[in-house]
Design an enzyme around this catalytic site. Structure first.
Site, mmCIF file in Angstrom:
data_model
loop_
_atom_site.group_PDB
_atom_site.id
_atom_site.type_symbol
_atom_site.label_atom_id
_atom_site.label_comp_id
_atom_site.label_asym_id
_atom_site.label_seq_id
_atom_site.Cartn_x
_atom_site.Cartn_y
_atom_site.Cartn_z
ATOM 1 N N ARG A 90 0.969 -1.130 0.400
ATOM 2 C CA ARG A 90 0.381 0.031 0.066
ATOM 3 C C ARG A 90 0.489 1.148 -0.035
ATOM 4 O O ARG A 90 0.751 2.241 -0.615
ATOM 5 C CB ARG A 90 -0.756 0.156 1.308
ATOM 6 C CG ARG A 90 -1.589 0.964 1.607
ATOM 7 C CD ARG A 90 -2.553 1.448 2.496
ATOM 8 N NE ARG A 90 -3.389 2.100 2.521
ATOM 9 C CZ ARG A 90 -4.537 2.974 3.164
ATOM 10 N NH1 ARG A 90 -5.080 1.250 3.953
ATOM 11 N NH2 ARG A 90 -5.170 3.726 3.304
ATOM 12 N N CYS A 164 -19.327 -2.453 0.039
ATOM 13 C CA CYS A 164 -18.511 -1.551 0.574
ATOM 14 C C CYS A 164 -19.335 0.266 1.653
ATOM 15 O O CYS A 164 -20.141 -0.362 2.159
ATOM 16 C CB CYS A 164 -18.250 -0.538 -0.984
ATOM 17 S SG CYS A 164 -17.094 1.366 0.073
ATOM 18 N N TYR A 244 -14.105 10.148 -2.355
ATOM 19 C CA TYR A 244 -13.514 9.475 -3.698
ATOM 20 C C TYR A 244 -13.382 10.026 -4.405
ATOM 21 O O TYR A 244 -12.570 10.413 -5.654
ATOM 22 C CB TYR A 244 -13.445 8.321 -3.949
ATOM 23 C CG TYR A 244 -13.247 7.181 -3.220
ATOM 24 C CD1 TYR A 244 -11.727 6.437 -2.301
ATOM 25 C CD2 TYR A 244 -13.857 6.392 -1.839
ATOM 26 C CE1 TYR A 244 -11.422 5.862 -1.532
ATOM 27 C CE2 TYR A 244 -13.428 5.686 -0.412
ATOM 28 C CZ TYR A 244 -12.468 5.521 -0.831
ATOM 29 O OH TYR A 244 -11.550 4.905 0.186
#
Length: 425
Positions: A90, A164, A244
Site C-alpha cells: 500500500r 463498501c 473519493y
C-alpha cells in the site's frame, strides 16, 4: 451457521466481530472461522474476538487457521477482506504515482490498478476453493478495489456480492444530522465503487420526501469539511459526492497535498502496530476506540445486514432487504454494459442482489462513470492476463492519467514495484 473471514488477521476484524455479537438476532453465527497466513496476527485478533463474544454473552465459537480449505469447508458465507502485499505494498501504491504527478491512492488511479492486479488472481484462487469446499456459500467481497474484484468473481461464475461502507457511512451521518433513526434514511446512491453520488436523501423509504436540499442548506459546511471539498462545489452540484470524488474534482491540489503530508499508509501502519499491541492485552474484551480511526466505520453493520439477507430464503414476500451493494449492472445504468459492476441500492435475498430502478443519470456524472467503467474493463483484463501493454492501456484509459507519457512512466513503476506478484513480469 458457519461464517469464514479470509483475511481474519486484519485489525478490522474486531469491528466485524463486535457487529456479530450485537446483531446476533439478525445473523445467528454459531461458528466464526478467521483465516489468515499471518499466524502471529491471527492469534492476537482471534483471542480478542473470543473475548468480545464472551463479554456480550454470544454463544458462538471462534476458531483460527492458516489452512484456507479447512477454514471455508462447509461455510454458509465467506467474507473476503485481504490485502495482498500488506501495508508495504500500500505504501508503494501511494508513493510512486506521485513521481509522475498523479494521485497516489490504494483504490483508484495507478495505485488502484496495481492493487487490482495483485489482488484479482489471489481472490479467484480463494473463490475456487470456496466453490469446491462450500459450494452453496455466498462470497461477500470487502477487498478493494471492490468493483473490479466483484466483477472478476461474478464473471467466473461465483455467488458473490461486493460491499463498501461508504453508503452506510453517509446514511448514519445524515441520520445524526436529521435526528432520526438510520433505518428511516434511504439514499439515492448511484455510481461505481468509490465513484458515487448521493442524489437524494429520502425519509421513510424510496418514495419518501427528499431532504437533501435541507441537509445542504443547514449542514453543508460540515458535510463539505468531511469530504475535504469546498462548500460551493456541493451547492453547485446539488448532490453529495463520495470522498473519493475529491481525487477527480481536485486532482492537482490533492497531489500537492500528498507530496507534503505523511502517507495514509504510514499512518495506518503505525495505527495497526498500536492496535495489535492493544489486542495482545488479555483484559481487553471490546473493540478499542482507536479502531474507529483505522477506517471501515459501520462495516460490521453493513456486513451483517448483507449476510443475513443472502442467507435467508429466496423470493420472500417483501422482495428482499434493500441495501447498497456492488453487483451486475443488468440494465440499471443503460449506458453501461450489463456485466459492468455498479454500486446502487438493491433488493437482496437468498437469490442474490437485484438493483432497484435508477432515475437517469445526469451527463456530468454519467460521463465519468462510463469513462471509469472502460478503465475497469481494461484493468480486469490486465489483472487476468498480465502483460505490460495491458497495464499501459488501462492506465491510458484511466480518467486520472490519460496521457501517454504519464501512462508509460507509471507502467514502468507499477511493474517494477510488483514483480514479485506478477508471474509474467
Amino acid at each position: 451457521m458457519k461464517l469464514a473471514v479470509v483475511g481474519g488477521g486484519s485489525t478490522y476484524t474486531p469491528e466485524l466481530v463486535d457487529g456479530f455479537a450485537r446483531l446476533r438476532d439478525s445473523l445467528p453465527v454459531e461458528e466464526l472461522v478467521l483465516v489468515d497466513p499471518a499466524a502471529d496476527r491471527l492469534e492476537l485478533v482471534g483471542g480478542l474476538a473470543r473475548r468480545i463474544l464472551a463479554r456480550q454473552g454470544h454463544p458462538g465459537k471462534v476458531t483460527t487457521t492458516s489452512d484456507l480449505v479447512a477454514g471455508v469447508e462447509g461455510a454458509d458465507a465467506v467474507l473476503l477482506q485481504l490485502r495482498v502485499g500488506g501495508q508495504a505494498a500500500r505504501l508503494q501504491d501511494e508513493t510512486w504515482p506521485l513521481e509522475c504527478g498523479c494521485v497516489g491512492q490504494e483504490t483508484t488511479g495507478a495505485g488502484g490498478l496495481a492493487k487490482a492486479m495483485r489482488t484479482v488472481p489471489v481472490v479467484l484462487d480463494i473463490a475456487e476453493q470456496v466453490r469446491r469446499h462450500a459450494p452453496g456459500a455466498w462470497i461477500i467481497d470487502f477487498t478493494n478495489p471492490v468493483g473490479i474484484v466483484t466483477r472478476a468473481l461474478l464473471q467466473a461464475g461465483h455467488r458473490a456480492v461486493g460491499l463498501c461502507n461508504v453508503a452506510i457511512g453517509f446514511q448514519r451521518k445524515f441520520a445524526r444530522l436529521l435526528d432520526v433513526e438510520p433505518e428511516q434514511v434511504h439514499l439515492d446512491h448511484v455510481g461505481l465503487n468509490h465513484l458515487t453520488w448521493e442524489r437524494a436523501v429520502r425519509l421513510g423509504g424510496p418514495d419518501g420526501a427528499d431532504v437533501l436540499p435541507r441537509l445542504l442548506a443547514e449542514h453543508g459546511d460540515a458535510i463539505a469539511d468531511d469530504l475535504h471539498l469546498p462548500r460551493p462545489v456541493l451547492d453547485r452540484l446539488g448532490v453529495v459526492p463520495s470522498y473519493y470524488l475529491r481525487y477527480f474534482y481536485a486532482h492537482d491540489a490533492v497531489v500537492e497535498e500528498m507530496r507534503t503530508k505523511p502517507s495514509r499508509a504510514a499512518e495506518v501502519a503505525a495505527m495497526e502496530k498500536r492496535l495489535l499491541e492493544m489486542y495482545a492485552d488479555p483484559a481487553l474484551d471490546e473493540k478499542p476506540e482507536l479502531l474507529a480511526k483505522r477506517g471501515g466505520a459501520f462495516y460490521s453493520e453493513a456486513a451483517v445486514a448483507l449476510a443475513a439477507s443472502l442467507l435467508r430464503p429466496a423470493a420472500v414476500p417483501d422482495g428482499g432487504r434493500i441495501q447498497v451493494v456492488n453487483t451486475y449492472n443488468n440494465g440499471t445504468l443503460p449506458f453501461l454494459p450489463d456485466d459492468a459492476v455498479v454500486e446502487v441500492q438493491a433488493a437482496v435475498d437468498g437469490s442474490g442482489a437485484v438493483p432497484l430502478p435508477v432515475p437517469p443519470l445526469d451527463p456530468l456524472y454519467a460521463g465519468l462513470v462510463a469513462h471509469t467503467t472502460a478503465y475497469e474493463d481494461l484493468a480486469l483484463e490486465a489483472a487476468l492476463r498480465g502483460g505490460r501493454d495491458r497495464v499501459f492501456a488501462a492506465l491510458l484509459a484511466h480518467p486520472l492519467v490519460g496521457q501517454y507519457a504519464q501512462a508509460e512512466a507509471l507502467t514502468d513503476r507499477l511493474v517494477a514495484h510488483n514483480r514479485e506478484h506478477f508471474a509474467w513480469a
